[in-house]
Motif scaffolding. Structure first.
Motif, PDB file in Angstrom:
ATOM      1  N   ARG A 176      -5.896   5.290  -9.374  1.00 12.26           N
ATOM      2  CA  ARG A 176      -7.006   4.228  -9.112  1.00 12.26           C
ATOM      3  C   ARG A 176      -6.958   3.105 -10.399  1.00 12.26           C
ATOM      4  O   ARG A 176      -7.617   2.176 -10.644  1.00 12.26           O
ATOM      5  CB  ARG A 176      -8.464   4.644  -9.299  1.00 12.26           C
ATOM      6  CG  ARG A 176      -8.803   5.846  -8.082  1.00 12.26           C
ATOM      7  CD  ARG A 176      -8.614   5.175  -6.948  1.00 12.26           C
ATOM      8  NE  ARG A 176      -8.564   6.139  -5.895  1.00 12.26           N
ATOM      9  CZ  ARG A 176      -7.698   6.092  -4.601  1.00 12.26           C
ATOM     10  NH1 ARG A 176      -7.599   4.779  -4.058  1.00 12.26           N
ATOM     11  NH2 ARG A 176      -7.963   6.873  -3.658  1.00 12.26           N
ATOM     12  N   LEU A 177      -5.980   3.529 -11.506  1.00 13.65           N
ATOM     13  CA  LEU A 177      -5.856   2.828 -12.606  1.00 13.65           C
ATOM     14  C   LEU A 177      -5.743   1.355 -12.342  1.00 13.65           C
ATOM     15  O   LEU A 177      -6.194   0.531 -13.331  1.00 13.65           O
ATOM     16  CB  LEU A 177      -5.203   3.425 -13.799  1.00 13.65           C
ATOM     17  CG  LEU A 177      -4.772   2.760 -15.089  1.00 13.65           C
ATOM     18  CD1 LEU A 177      -6.192   3.003 -15.715  1.00 13.65           C
ATOM     19  CD2 LEU A 177      -3.888   3.495 -15.877  1.00 13.65           C
ATOM     20  N   TYR A 178      -4.677   1.108 -11.528  1.00 12.59           N
ATOM     21  CA  TYR A 178      -4.375  -0.301 -11.323  1.00 12.59           C
ATOM     22  C   TYR A 178      -5.016  -0.910 -10.269  1.00 12.59           C
ATOM     23  O   TYR A 178      -4.569  -2.090  -9.773  1.00 12.59           O
ATOM     24  CB  TYR A 178      -2.958  -0.494 -11.540  1.00 12.59           C
ATOM     25  CG  TYR A 178      -2.282   0.007 -12.855  1.00 12.59           C
ATOM     26  CD1 TYR A 178      -2.507  -0.927 -13.969  1.00 12.59           C
ATOM     27  CD2 TYR A 178      -1.656   1.168 -12.788  1.00 12.59           C
ATOM     28  CE1 TYR A 178      -1.983  -0.480 -15.088  1.00 12.59           C
ATOM     29  CE2 TYR A 178      -0.965   1.564 -14.074  1.00 12.59           C
ATOM     30  CZ  TYR A 178      -1.432   0.871 -15.201  1.00 12.59           C
ATOM     31  OH  TYR A 178      -0.703   1.363 -16.206  1.00 12.59           O
ATOM     32  N   GLU A 179      -5.914  -0.425  -9.667  1.00 10.73           N
ATOM     33  CA  GLU A 179      -6.544  -0.871  -8.564  1.00 10.73           C
ATOM     34  C   GLU A 179      -7.226  -2.290  -8.793  1.00 10.73           C
ATOM     35  O   GLU A 179      -8.067  -2.325  -9.711  1.00 10.73           O
ATOM     36  CB  GLU A 179      -7.409  -0.201  -7.719  1.00 10.73           C
ATOM     37  CG  GLU A 179      -6.981   1.069  -6.784  1.00 10.73           C
ATOM     38  CD  GLU A 179      -7.747   1.827  -5.885  1.00 10.73           C
ATOM     39  OE1 GLU A 179      -7.502   2.375  -4.807  1.00 10.73           O
ATOM     40  OE2 GLU A 179      -9.072   1.744  -6.623  1.00 10.73           O
ATOM     41  N   ASP A 180      -7.243  -3.448  -7.901  1.00 13.46           N
ATOM     42  CA  ASP A 180      -7.958  -4.334  -7.880  1.00 13.46           C
ATOM     43  C   ASP A 180      -8.870  -4.289  -6.881  1.00 13.46           C
ATOM     44  O   ASP A 180      -8.383  -4.543  -5.614  1.00 13.46           O
ATOM     45  CB  ASP A 180      -6.951  -5.676  -7.799  1.00 13.46           C
ATOM     46  CG  ASP A 180      -7.821  -6.984  -7.798  1.00 13.46           C
ATOM     47  OD1 ASP A 180      -9.125  -6.725  -7.862  1.00 13.46           O
ATOM     48  OD2 ASP A 180      -7.017  -7.924  -7.799  1.00 13.46           O
ATOM     49  N   MET A 181     -10.190  -4.133  -7.024  1.00 10.69           N
ATOM     50  CA  MET A 181     -11.283  -4.025  -5.811  1.00 10.69           C
ATOM     51  C   MET A 181     -11.473  -5.274  -5.284  1.00 10.69           C
ATOM     52  O   MET A 181     -12.212  -5.273  -4.254  1.00 10.69           O
ATOM     53  CB  MET A 181     -12.329  -3.635  -6.723  1.00 10.69           C
ATOM     54  CG  MET A 181     -12.584  -2.346  -7.162  1.00 10.69           C
ATOM     55  SD  MET A 181     -12.284  -1.008  -5.697  1.00 10.69           S
ATOM     56  CE  MET A 181     -12.425   0.435  -6.569  1.00 10.69           C
ATOM     57  N   GLY A 182     -10.837  -6.418  -5.470  1.00 11.79           N
ATOM     58  CA  GLY A 182     -11.204  -7.549  -4.908  1.00 11.79           C
ATOM     59  C   GLY A 182      -9.801  -7.969  -3.746  1.00 11.79           C
ATOM     60  O   GLY A 182     -10.180  -8.845  -3.044  1.00 11.79           O
ATOM     61  N   GLU A 183      -8.848  -7.247  -3.868  1.00 16.92           N
ATOM     62  CA  GLU A 183      -7.854  -7.236  -2.846  1.00 16.92           C
ATOM     63  C   GLU A 183      -7.950  -6.455  -1.598  1.00 16.92           C
ATOM     64  O   GLU A 183      -8.757  -5.586  -1.592  1.00 16.92           O
ATOM     65  CB  GLU A 183      -6.344  -6.783  -3.428  1.00 16.92           C
ATOM     66  CG  GLU A 183      -6.316  -7.703  -4.997  1.00 16.92           C
ATOM     67  CD  GLU A 183      -5.874  -9.305  -4.617  1.00 16.92           C
ATOM     68  OE1 GLU A 183      -5.492  -9.486  -3.394  1.00 16.92           O
ATOM     69  OE2 GLU A 183      -6.224 -10.030  -5.631  1.00 16.92           O
ATOM     70  N   ARG A 184      -7.538  -6.929  -0.533  1.00 20.00           N
ATOM     71  CA  ARG A 184      -7.492  -6.514   0.691  1.00 20.00           C
ATOM     72  C   ARG A 184      -6.914  -5.098   1.066  1.00 20.00           C
ATOM     73  O   ARG A 184      -7.724  -4.148   1.470  1.00 20.00           O
ATOM     74  CB  ARG A 184      -6.842  -7.333   1.635  1.00 20.00           C
ATOM     75  CG  ARG A 184      -6.704  -7.041   3.201  1.00 20.00           C
ATOM     76  CD  ARG A 184      -6.111  -7.648   4.334  1.00 20.00           C
ATOM     77  NE  ARG A 184      -5.773  -7.329   5.505  1.00 20.00           N
ATOM     78  CZ  ARG A 184      -7.153  -7.401   6.342  1.00 20.00           C
ATOM     79  NH1 ARG A 184      -8.103  -8.114   6.009  1.00 20.00           N
ATOM     80  NH2 ARG A 184      -6.884  -6.788   7.572  1.00 20.00           N
ATOM     81  N   ASP A 185      -5.949  -4.748   0.286  1.00 18.11           N
ATOM     82  CA  ASP A 185      -5.257  -3.348   0.390  1.00 18.11           C
ATOM     83  C   ASP A 185      -6.297  -2.446  -0.348  1.00 18.11           C
ATOM     84  O   ASP A 185      -6.315  -1.476   0.105  1.00 18.11           O
ATOM     85  CB  ASP A 185      -3.668  -3.226  -0.169  1.00 18.11           C
ATOM     86  CG  ASP A 185      -3.959  -3.715  -1.601  1.00 18.11           C
ATOM     87  OD1 ASP A 185      -4.852  -4.308  -2.174  1.00 18.11           O
ATOM     88  OD2 ASP A 185      -2.835  -3.414  -2.311  1.00 18.11           O
ATOM     89  N   GLU A 186      -6.912  -2.837  -1.066  1.00 17.63           N
ATOM     90  CA  GLU A 186      -7.989  -1.843  -1.861  1.00 17.63           C
ATOM     91  C   GLU A 186      -9.101  -1.708  -0.954  1.00 17.63           C
ATOM     92  O   GLU A 186      -9.701  -0.557  -0.921  1.00 17.63           O
ATOM     93  CB  GLU A 186      -8.447  -2.299  -3.337  1.00 17.63           C
ATOM     94  CG  GLU A 186      -7.160  -2.634  -4.361  1.00 17.63           C
ATOM     95  CD  GLU A 186      -5.855  -1.433  -4.124  1.00 17.63           C
ATOM     96  OE1 GLU A 186      -6.298  -0.265  -3.828  1.00 17.63           O
ATOM     97  OE2 GLU A 186      -4.986  -1.570  -4.704  1.00 17.63           O
ATOM     98  N   HIS A 187      -9.397  -2.672  -0.200  1.00 21.70           N
ATOM     99  CA  HIS A 187     -10.678  -2.498   0.691  1.00 21.70           C
ATOM    100  C   HIS A 187     -10.162  -1.681   1.874  1.00 21.70           C
ATOM    101  O   HIS A 187     -11.184  -0.790   2.236  1.00 21.70           O
ATOM    102  CB  HIS A 187     -10.842  -3.756   1.511  1.00 21.70           C
ATOM    103  CG  HIS A 187     -11.642  -4.794   0.415  1.00 21.70           C
ATOM    104  ND1 HIS A 187     -11.488  -6.185   0.494  1.00 21.70           N
ATOM    105  CD2 HIS A 187     -12.383  -4.686  -1.082  1.00 21.70           C
ATOM    106  CE1 HIS A 187     -12.110  -7.097  -0.349  1.00 21.70           C
ATOM    107  NE2 HIS A 187     -12.458  -5.864  -1.210  1.00 21.70           N
ATOM    108  N   GLU A 188      -8.833  -1.656   2.111  1.00 18.10           N
ATOM    109  CA  GLU A 188      -8.350  -0.663   3.211  1.00 18.10           C
ATOM    110  C   GLU A 188      -8.454   0.836   2.637  1.00 18.10           C
ATOM    111  O   GLU A 188      -8.922   1.734   3.375  1.00 18.10           O
ATOM    112  CB  GLU A 188      -6.985  -0.824   3.749  1.00 18.10           C
ATOM    113  CG  GLU A 188      -7.091  -2.190   4.258  1.00 18.10           C
ATOM    114  CD  GLU A 188      -5.545  -2.728   4.772  1.00 18.10           C
ATOM    115  OE1 GLU A 188      -4.712  -1.946   4.238  1.00 18.10           O
ATOM    116  OE2 GLU A 188      -5.393  -3.777   5.438  1.00 18.10           O
TER     117      GLU A 188
END
Length: 482
Positions: free
Chosen positions: A318-330
């Protein structure tokens, strides 16, 4: 006064802005404004007299950026009113729509009618039982108060006493229908000149590269790293304790061998020290105690190592997740579904335990061996109906306020805790099944059985921990025994 060319130039510098021309009539411009620098929100349209303003030109919650080319950004409420009042018979407004603020200023029936005419989703209707709408006198924003919650009477899914969100839309949210891109009240997602996403907090007038979920996750990851540092130190201390106990065990074993190989002479010089010599039986007792301590400590170290490894993996994932991007929504959708699935399994095991408890209850009434119901004696959580469990499963991906989504980090941790709960419940069910068979043949000798039933810890089946803080969840996960 700046000309229209100046306004157009400023419009190009503000993404999503447009020009609206309003003619002043005898009664004024036909709209009212709220907000200002002193309130921490921009100048926004709070009321519209529909017969004075062209339809669809101006909407509730629209932010007024400039009046006839004069900027209102950073202006106080009185400064904005003064500029609007003396702007002349024809007023050119530079405005930007804001869906969040539009929802906030839907307070009257005429505004509600306008909202309903501009959207396909009907809103309004009677307030739920116990809820009242009030106005915050500082900002003019409507908020909603749960009077029954104040009296400690549960009446809705919302767990706080007041919220900016209309409780008429606080309904269970199916996972497939939840909008992971939705932002909290007062936030907006924009694009810069390079096409990169950034987020604006209109309440604090600040901009951020991370979404609110992203910032909360980064904060949780820092907390998790600090927790791992302390837990790793404790793990190293346990390893050192284990090494010392094993050294003591070897010494005791050698001492026992020596006591069997020869007898220590007892002369006048060591009579006073007779009490310092351990007998073979004392040494044997010490060895048994050390063996038990080593076995328990070894199990704790193995469990701790596995759990620390899992938490370390969470940090890396989870360190480099961007919560605003589509793949992280998935990723959020995937985790929330896993959370609902394991929660359903845990509630299913809880139902099986209630079935076994009901069988014990039948025996209790038949033989009258105790006054208290078995489910009460073992502190089994109350059995909930399928509808309540289903609603809870729909809420799992939301924070306790039921308004914003949990982070991926938090959901991944909760999935792991619920898997532990399922395992505990399964072990209890197997053991209780064996105990029930023993109870059928015990012929009234219930005391040993009751003692064995009462010693089980059923706290893992309680799900109130899901409303706890992130740190409390970490403590619960790391302290759970395998």
């Amino acid at each position: 006064v700046c000309g229209r060319s100046c306004i157009v130039k400023e419009m190009h510098s503000v993404r999503g802005a447009k020009l609206v021309t309003v003619q002043r009539k005898k009664g004024g411009l036909g709209f009212s404004v709220k907000g200002g620098k002193e309130h921490g929100i921009p100048i926004v349209v709070s009321f519209i007299q529909t017969d004075c303003v062209p339809a669809n030109e101006l909407r509730l919650g629209d932010e007024i950026i400039a009046v006839n080319g004069e900027s209102l950004q950073g202006a106080t409420h009185s400064e904005a009113v003064h500029k609007l009042k003396y702007a002349g018979p024809t007023v050119t407004l530079l405005i930007r729509s804001n869906q969040t603020l539009e929802d906030v200023f839907l307070t009257g029936s005429s505004q509600q009618q306008q909202k309903d005419s501009n959207t396909d989703t009907p809103r309004g209707g009677p307030m739920p039982q116990g809820w009242t709408q009030k106005i915050d006198h500082k900002t003019g924003r409507p908020y909603y108060e749960n009077n029954l919650a104040i009296q400690n009477t549960p009446c809705s899914h919302y767990t706080e006493t007041a919220t900016w969100k209309d409780p008429r839309i606080l309904q269970p949210v199916p996972l497939d229908a939840f909008n992971w891109s939705e932002l909290p009240l007062g936030w907006e997602r924009l694009l810069d000149s390079q096409g990169d996403i950034y987020f604006v907090n209109h309440d604090t007038r600040t901009t951020h590269w991370d979404s609110p979920r992203g910032m909360r996750q980064q904060k949780q990851l820092k907390e998790l790293n600090a927790f791992l540092e302390l837990a790793n130190d404790k793990h190293k201390k346990d390893l050192e304790d284990l090494r010392q106990k094993r050294t003591s065990l070897l010494a005791k074993t050698q001492q026992l061998d020596d006591s069997h190989s020869h007898t220590i002479p007892l002369d006048q010089s060591n009579v006073e020290d007779e009490h310092t010599w351990d007998s073979p039986s004392d040494i044997t007792d010490d060895i048994m105690t050390l063996n038990e301590e080593i076995e328990a400590l070894d199990a704790r170290i193995s469990s701790s190592a596995a759990r620390l490894g899992f938490l370390d993996k969470v940090v890396k994932n989870r360190l480099y997740e961007d919560m605003g991007e589509r793949d992280e929504h998935e990723s959020s959708i995937e985790l929330s579904r896993a959370l609902a699935s394991v929660y359903g399994e845990c509630k299913g095991m809880e139902t099986k335990l209630h079935c076994i408890a009901a069988k014990f209850e039948t025996l209790r009434k038949q033989y009258n061996f105790t006054d208290a119901p078995i489910a009460y004696m073992v502190q089994l959580p109350p059995l909930r109906g399928p509808e309540e469990v289903g609603n809870n499963m729909q809420w799992l991906h939301l924070l306790p306020d039921r308004l914003t989504a949990k982070t991926n980090c938090e959901m991944e941790l909760e999935v792991a805790i619920l898997k532990d709960c399922c395992r505990h419940a399964d072990e209890l069910h197997k053991h209780w099944t064996v105990l029930h068979k023993e109870a059928l043949g015990c012929h009234g000798n219930w005391e040993p059985l009751l003692d064995e039933l009462a010693q089980f810890d059923l706290s893992p089946l309680q799900d109130h921990w899901m409303q706890a803080s992130f740190r409390e969840k970490l403590d619960k996960f790391i302290s759970t025994e395998d």
